[in-house]
Scaffold this motif. Structure first.
Motif, short mmCIF file in Angstrom:
data_model
loop_
_atom_site.label_atom_id
_atom_site.label_comp_id
_atom_site.label_asym_id
_atom_site.label_seq_id
_atom_site.Cartn_x
_atom_site.Cartn_y
_atom_site.Cartn_z
N TYR A 59 46.76 39.11 33.78
CA TYR A 59 47.15 38.76 35.15
C TYR A 59 46.42 39.66 36.15
CZ TYR A 59 49.83 38.51 39.47
OH TYR A 59 50.17 38.39 40.80
N LEU A 60 46.45 40.97 35.92
CA LEU A 60 45.84 41.93 36.85
C LEU A 60 44.33 41.69 37.00
CD1 LEU A 60 47.79 45.12 35.74
CD2 LEU A 60 47.99 43.98 37.97
N GLY A 61 43.70 41.21 35.92
CA GLY A 61 42.28 40.93 35.97
C GLY A 61 41.95 39.63 36.67
N ALA A 62 42.88 38.67 36.61
CA ALA A 62 42.60 37.32 37.14
C ALA A 62 43.09 37.10 38.56
CB ALA A 62 43.23 36.27 36.22
N VAL A 63 44.16 37.80 38.95
CA VAL A 63 44.79 37.52 40.24
C VAL A 63 44.67 38.74 41.14
CG1 VAL A 63 46.94 36.84 41.40
CG2 VAL A 63 46.44 35.99 39.09
N THR A 64 44.01 38.56 42.27
CA THR A 64 43.88 39.68 43.21
C THR A 64 44.80 39.49 44.41
OG1 THR A 64 41.99 38.57 44.21
CG2 THR A 64 41.52 40.28 42.58
N GLU A 65 45.02 38.25 44.80
CA GLU A 65 45.92 37.98 45.93
C GLU A 65 46.38 36.54 45.85
OE1 GLU A 65 43.81 38.42 49.59
OE2 GLU A 65 42.32 36.93 49.09
N GLY A 66 47.31 36.20 46.71
CA GLY A 66 47.81 34.83 46.72
C GLY A 66 49.30 34.81 47.00
N VAL A 67 49.77 33.66 47.43
CA VAL A 67 51.19 33.49 47.73
C VAL A 67 51.89 32.99 46.49
CG1 VAL A 67 52.85 32.37 49.25
CG2 VAL A 67 50.58 32.91 50.11
N GLY A 68 53.04 33.55 46.18
CA GLY A 68 53.79 33.07 45.03
C GLY A 68 54.65 34.15 44.44
N CYS A 69 55.01 33.96 43.18
CA CYS A 69 55.83 34.96 42.51
C CYS A 69 55.38 35.10 41.06
CB CYS A 69 57.31 34.59 42.58
SG CYS A 69 57.77 33.16 41.57
N VAL A 70 55.90 36.12 40.39
CA VAL A 70 55.56 36.40 39.00
C VAL A 70 56.84 36.37 38.17
CG1 VAL A 70 54.69 38.15 37.39
CG2 VAL A 70 53.56 37.83 39.60
N VAL A 71 56.76 35.69 37.02
CA VAL A 71 57.84 35.73 36.03
C VAL A 71 57.25 36.44 34.82
CG1 VAL A 71 59.38 34.38 34.58
CG2 VAL A 71 58.78 33.53 36.85
N THR A 72 57.85 37.56 34.42
CA THR A 72 57.28 38.33 33.32
C THR A 72 58.34 38.77 32.32
OG1 THR A 72 55.92 40.26 32.75
CG2 THR A 72 57.44 40.53 34.58
N ASP A 73 57.93 38.87 31.07
CA ASP A 73 58.81 39.43 30.05
C ASP A 73 58.81 40.93 30.22
OD1 ASP A 73 60.46 39.66 27.92
OD2 ASP A 73 59.03 39.00 26.41
N VAL A 74 59.95 41.55 29.94
CA VAL A 74 60.02 43.01 30.10
C VAL A 74 59.36 43.72 28.92
CG1 VAL A 74 62.27 43.48 29.03
CG2 VAL A 74 61.53 44.83 31.00
N ARG A 75 59.37 43.07 27.74
CA ARG A 75 58.76 43.67 26.55
C ARG A 75 57.48 42.93 26.19
NH1 ARG A 75 61.64 47.51 23.87
NH2 ARG A 75 63.91 47.51 24.13
N MET A 76 56.35 43.61 26.38
CA MET A 76 55.07 43.00 26.02
C MET A 76 54.17 44.09 25.43
SD MET A 76 54.11 40.52 29.23
CE MET A 76 54.34 41.79 30.47
N PRO A 77 53.29 43.71 24.51
CA PRO A 77 52.34 44.71 23.99
C PRO A 77 51.36 45.12 25.09
CG PRO A 77 51.82 42.51 23.16
CD PRO A 77 53.12 42.39 23.89
N GLY A 78 50.80 46.30 24.97
CA GLY A 78 49.87 46.78 26.00
C GLY A 78 50.67 47.31 27.17
N LEU A 79 50.62 46.57 28.26
CA LEU A 79 51.34 46.96 29.48
C LEU A 79 52.68 46.23 29.49
CD1 LEU A 79 50.24 48.78 31.80
CD2 LEU A 79 49.71 46.69 33.04
#
Length: 201
Positions: A40-60
Motif C-alpha cells: 500500500y505504502l509503495g502504491a498509494v501516495t495520496e487520494g481521497v478515501g479510507c483504509v481497511v487493514t488487518d491488525v496482524r500482518m507479516p512485515g509491517l
C-alpha cells in the motif's frame, strides 16, 4: 488527484481481500486491494478515501502501518480488523489514530456502516484541507500593511488601537480592513478571524 473516494483493503489473506472487495463493490464503493502494508505504502501516495487493514500482518503490522501513515502526513481514516483475541491491539490501534475497529467475523452491514462513516470523515477532511489551502493562498495576496491590520484584528484590537500601533488614522485602518475583507473573501469580521486562526495566521 482522483476525487472519487476509494476503499483500500490491506490484508495478507487473499480470501479476505476478495470477499471484502465483493462486499464493497456490491455496495457501489470503488475498492483497491493490497496484499501488505508495504505494498500500500509503495502504491498509494495520496487520494481521497479510507483504509481497511488487518491488525496482524507479516512485515509491517497494523500498528506500525498506522504510525507510518501518520508520519507521512495526510493519513486517511483507517479501520482496523481484528481477531477475537486482539482487542488490546485494536485499542492500541485507536490510540495510534484508527477511526474504528471491527472484530472478525463481522456482520456485513456493521462493516459497511463503518466504511461509510470513514469515507464521510475523509470527505470532510479533504474539504477542510481545500479550504485551508485557499485561505493560505489568499493570505499571500495581502500587502505587509494589510497583514499588520489583519494581525491587529485577530488580536481583538479596535481600528483606533490598530491605528495607534501602526501610526495610521482610524479612517486609513478602515480602508485597509475593507481591503483585507475583500481579498480574504470574508463575509464578516468573525469569519475573517476564524479563517486566520484556522491556518495559524
Amino acid at each position: 488527484m482522483s476525487s472519487e473516494p476509494v476503499v483500500h483493503v490491506v490484508d495478507d489473506d487473499l480470501a479476505v481481500r476478495q470477499s471484502l472487495a465483493f462486499l464493497l463493490a456490491s455496495d457501489g464503493l470503488p475498492v483497491r486491494l493490497h496484499e501488505s502494508a508495504i505494498a500500500y505504502l509503495g502504491a498509494v501516495t495520496e487520494g481521497v478515501g479510507c483504509v481497511v487493514t488487518d491488525v496482524r500482518m507479516p512485515g509491517l503490522d497494523g500498528i506500525a502501518f498506522l504510525r507510518r501513515l501518520r508520519e507521512r502526513g495526510g493519513a486517511p481514516p483507517v479501520i482496523v480488523m481484528t481477531g477475537h483475541a486482539d482487542v488490546p491491539l485494536a485499542v492500541e490501534a485507536m490510540k495510534e489514530g484508527a477511526v474504528d475497529f471491527i472484530e472478525k467475523p463481522f456482520d456485513d452491514e456493521v462493516f459497511l456502516a463503518s466504511v461509510r462513516s470513514a469515507l464521510t470523515k475523509a470527505g470532510r477532511r479533504a474539504e477542510q484541507d481545500g479550504q485551508a489551502s485557499a485561505t493560505v493562498a489568499r493570505l499571500a495576496t495581502l500587502t505587509e500593511r494589510e497583514r499588520q491590520v489583519l494581525d491587529g484584528l485577530v488580536a481583538g484590537k479596535s481600528n483606533k488601537v490598530i491605528g495607534l500601533d501602526l501610526a495610521l488614522s482610524p479612517r486609513t485602518v478602515e480602508i485597509y480592513r475593507a481591503n483585507v475583507m475583500a481579498k480574504m473573501q470574508a463575509g464578516s469580521l468573525s469569519e475573517l478571524v476564524r479563517m486566520a486562526l484556522t491556518v495559524g495566521s
